[in-house]
Design an enzyme around this catalytic site. Structure first.
Site, PDB file in Angstrom:
ATOM      1  N   ASP A  80      -3.172  -1.598   9.837  1.00 19.20           N
ATOM      2  CA  ASP A  80      -2.882  -1.107   8.530  1.00 19.20           C
ATOM      3  C   ASP A  80      -4.254  -2.847   7.987  1.00 19.20           C
ATOM      4  O   ASP A  80      -4.016  -3.499   6.518  1.00 19.20           O
ATOM      5  CB  ASP A  80      -1.925  -1.582   7.683  1.00 19.20           C
ATOM      6  CG  ASP A  80      -1.308   0.220   7.658  1.00 19.20           C
ATOM      7  OD1 ASP A  80      -1.861   0.701   8.082  1.00 19.20           O
ATOM      8  OD2 ASP A  80       0.011  -0.193   7.738  1.00 19.20           O
ATOM      9  N   LYS A  99       0.853  -1.246   0.378  1.00 14.05           N
ATOM     10  CA  LYS A  99      -0.266   0.138   0.174  1.00 14.05           C
ATOM     11  C   LYS A  99       1.471   1.438  -0.164  1.00 14.05           C
ATOM     12  O   LYS A  99       2.429   1.304   0.422  1.00 14.05           O
ATOM     13  CB  LYS A  99      -0.923   0.509   1.100  1.00 14.05           C
ATOM     14  CG  LYS A  99      -0.546   0.033   2.563  1.00 14.05           C
ATOM     15  CD  LYS A  99      -0.325   1.546   3.172  1.00 14.05           C
ATOM     16  CE  LYS A  99       0.701   1.559   4.394  1.00 14.05           C
ATOM     17  NZ  LYS A  99       1.396   3.158   4.852  1.00 14.05           N
TER      18      LYS A  99
END
Length: 290
Positions: free
Chosen positions: A138, A11
């Site tokens: 996350d 990401k």
């Protein structure tokens, strides 16, 4: 026993804002997060009457519960009510470690997705996200990826319109930055400004890549750190070689630039590659199949 392979996608943070400190000691975050095609390769094999474990092509990556992927496997078995079974997880790391790209979190998310398929447990997407949120901030985003607005500790997610197709050059300097250390420094400074998160969301709705890139911002770049000189140097190279915008991702140390032309992006990546070992050319991607 049966095995399965999964891709664990990295990401980047299109924007990263810290709103304040919470009573539980964590920080209230507001981020636009994006998954990219750079990924680790994960292989999972079920093992009867065995503890879950991991092996990795990087010798310093732990193979026990210190590894989020192993922790994710154990939590999955608990949640699914599966007993007397462990998972042996093979991880080929392509995402640089300590880069601010959720490398450990995305491995954990891939294990959760893979085990749900491999065992036939049939947990819903919501159940997988809830399970992931309990493992790391996350991990929940990395379950389905794509383009999302993240708040809370990063685990409260709202899907956003997809980032328009683009090329992304990612470069990590040799050093890593400690996340706890950077948060401590952040608490001692007054931030100069905050990203226009609402403006980014509006630009996403319009499919306006230029409007998105103009608003990219990461408040951690305002935290005094001598190593940020290297971050600035990488950003300058990206911008001087055709990037529409460039910013540090997460707490660093990786920096990425967004390009609207593949050939220009490739040349910029090659230029940075003469000086930095960890340089990657990637694309943005839509959500991951859960």
């Amino acid at each position: 026993m049966k095995s399965i392979s999964e891709k664990a996608y990295a990401k980047i943070n299109i924007s990263l804002d810290v709103i304040g400190k919470r009573t539980d000691g964590y920080h209230e975050m507001l981020m636009v997060m994006q998954s990219v095609t750079l990924c680790d390769d994960i292989s999972i094999q079920l093992c009867q009457n065995a503890k879950s474990s991991a092996e990795c092509n990087l010798h310093f990556v732990p193979g026990d519960e210190r590894n989020l992927a192993v922790r994710a496997a154990n939590r999955f078995f608990e949640r699914a009510g599966i007993e007397n079974v462990g998972a042996h997880i093979s991880i080929k790391k392509n995402i640089p470690v300590g880069a601010g790209m959720a490398g450990g979190s995305t491995d954990a998310a891939a294990v959760i997705r893979g085990l749900n398929r491999l065992t036939g447990a049939g947990l819903s997407g919501d159940e997988l996200h809830e399970l992931a949120a309990g493992i790391g901030s996350d991990v929940a985003f990395c379950i389905s990826g794509g383009t999302q607005l993240a708040s809370g500790r990063g685990e409260v997610l709202s899907p956003l319109p997809s980032l328009p197709d683009c090329s992304i050059v990612i470069c990590k300097p040799e050093f890593s930055i400690s996340t706890p250390e950077l948060f401590r420094k952040l608490d001692s400074v007054k931030l100069r400004c905050h990203p226009d998160t609402a403006g980014i969301c509006t630009a996403l709705e319009r499919g306006d890549l230029g409007g998105i890139v103009r608003r990219m911002y990461n408040v951690f770049e305002d935290v005094p750190d001598r190593r940020h000189a290297a971050i600035s140097d990488i950003k300058s190279v990206l911008l001087d070689n055709g990037a529409l915008g460039a910013v540090m991702t997460g707490t660093g140390s990786a920096v990425f630039g967004i390009f609207d032309d593949d050939a220009t992006a490739r040349k910029a990546c090659e230029k940075l590659g003469h000086e930095y070992e960890h340089c990657f050319l990637a694309k943005n991607m839509r959500s991951v199949d859960v």
